[in-house]
Design a protein around this motif. Structure first.
Motif, PDB file in Angstrom:
ATOM      1  N   ILE A   1       0.829  -1.210   0.000  1.00  0.00           N
ATOM      2  CA  ILE A   1       0.000   0.000   0.000  1.00  0.00           C
ATOM      3  C   ILE A   1       0.862   1.258   0.000  1.00  0.00           C
ATOM      4  CG2 ILE A   1      -0.377   0.360   2.484  1.00  0.00           C
ATOM      5  CD1 ILE A   1      -3.393   0.707   1.668  1.00  0.00           C
ATOM      6  N   LEU A   2       2.045   1.181   0.586  1.00  0.00           N
ATOM      7  CA  LEU A   2       2.955   2.330   0.533  1.00  0.00           C
ATOM      8  C   LEU A   2       3.522   2.520  -0.869  1.00  0.00           C
ATOM      9  CD1 LEU A   2       4.871   1.839   3.887  1.00  0.00           C
ATOM     10  CD2 LEU A   2       3.053   3.466   3.386  1.00  0.00           C
ATOM     11  N   LEU A   3       3.815   1.420  -1.549  1.00  0.00           N
ATOM     12  CA  LEU A   3       4.358   1.516  -2.907  1.00  0.00           C
ATOM     13  C   LEU A   3       3.357   2.112  -3.883  1.00  0.00           C
ATOM     14  CD1 LEU A   3       6.276  -1.871  -3.229  1.00  0.00           C
ATOM     15  CD2 LEU A   3       7.229   0.418  -2.931  1.00  0.00           C
ATOM     16  N   THR A   4       2.074   1.914  -3.628  1.00  0.00           N
ATOM     17  CA  THR A   4       1.063   2.445  -4.546  1.00  0.00           C
ATOM     18  C   THR A   4       0.961   3.966  -4.486  1.00  0.00           C
ATOM     19  OG1 THR A   4      -0.713   2.170  -2.913  1.00  0.00           O
ATOM     20  CG2 THR A   4      -0.335   0.352  -4.441  1.00  0.00           C
ATOM     21  N   MET A   5       1.563   4.590  -3.499  1.00  0.00           N
ATOM     22  CA  MET A   5       1.502   6.043  -3.395  1.00  0.00           C
ATOM     23  C   MET A   5       2.847   6.712  -3.658  1.00  0.00           C
ATOM     24  SD  MET A   5      -1.509   7.207  -2.912  1.00  0.00           S
ATOM     25  CE  MET A   5      -1.978   6.096  -4.223  1.00  0.00           C
ATOM     26  N   CYS A   6       3.786   6.004  -4.241  1.00  0.00           N
ATOM     27  CA  CYS A   6       5.062   6.599  -4.644  1.00  0.00           C
ATOM     28  C   CYS A   6       4.855   7.271  -5.998  1.00  0.00           C
ATOM     29  CB  CYS A   6       6.147   5.530  -4.724  1.00  0.00           C
ATOM     30  SG  CYS A   6       6.566   4.817  -3.147  1.00  0.00           S
ATOM     31  N   ARG A   7       4.250   8.442  -5.977  1.00  0.00           N
ATOM     32  CA  ARG A   7       3.798   9.107  -7.204  1.00  0.00           C
ATOM     33  C   ARG A   7       4.946   9.463  -8.147  1.00  0.00           C
ATOM     34  NH1 ARG A   7      -0.803  13.059  -4.690  1.00  0.00           N
ATOM     35  NH2 ARG A   7      -2.172  11.389  -4.007  1.00  0.00           N
ATOM     36  N   PHE A   8       6.044   9.883  -7.616  1.00  0.00           N
ATOM     37  CA  PHE A   8       7.173  10.270  -8.463  1.00  0.00           C
ATOM     38  C   PHE A   8       7.658   9.073  -9.281  1.00  0.00           C
ATOM     39  CE2 PHE A   8      11.771  10.787  -9.078  1.00  0.00           C
ATOM     40  CZ  PHE A   8      11.773  11.925  -9.859  1.00  0.00           C
TER      41      PHE A   8
END
Length: 156
Positions: free
Chosen positions: A45-52
């Protein structure tokens, strides 16, 4: 160690004539496996918000295999799956150790399971579930009164 390893360890340590044999034999490996799946989901779930990095990877060949354009939907779905799994895990943990604790106090169970309800594992699980509920209710704006609508609390 895996769930199967834990299953065989329990098989060797719990006599077949023990009270609540199947409950003691089945629930711990299920909870153990559920815990590790939950840890994997919390990392994902943290990886899904690594927008850059998602923006950098979107034009590459990986976009054929990973749906970067729909990653926010995956984040929301994964969040709900984590919440459901936390809730079910907490209920099963409470039901398992709570019923065995009550049986110990009544004298029908020889092993004391009451201490597990005050252990750091149980308290960590309760704290994780409460934090999840706080994040869920602040992220789901429609459920909150107007003065509490601030997803930016966790965004910044």
């Amino acid at each position: 160690s895996s769930c199967l390893t834990q299953w065989f360890q329990l098989d060797a340590s719990i006599p077949a004539a023990a009270t609540n044999y199947w409950i003691k034999h089945v629930i711990p490996p299920l909870e153990f496996g559920s815990m590790h799946v939950l840890l994997l989901q919390m990392a994902l779930i943290l990886l899904t918000m690594c927008r850059f990095f998602i923006t950098l990877l979107r034009p590459t060949f990986l976009n054929r295999f990973v749906p970067f354009n729909y990653i926010v939907r995956g984040h929301v779905y994964l969040g709900f799956v984590i919440g459901a799994q936390l809730f079910v895990g907490l209920v099963v943990f409470l039901g398992f150790f709570g019923s065995l604790c009550v049986q110990f106090r009544n004298g029908t169970e020889k092993d004391n399971f009451c201490a597990k309800l005050r252990s750091e594992v149980f308290l960590t699980g309760c704290g994780t579930f409460l934090l999840y509920l706080m994040i869920l209710f602040t992220a789901t704006q429609r459920l909150l009164p107007k003065f509490m609508r601030s997803f930016e609390t966790f965004y910044y």
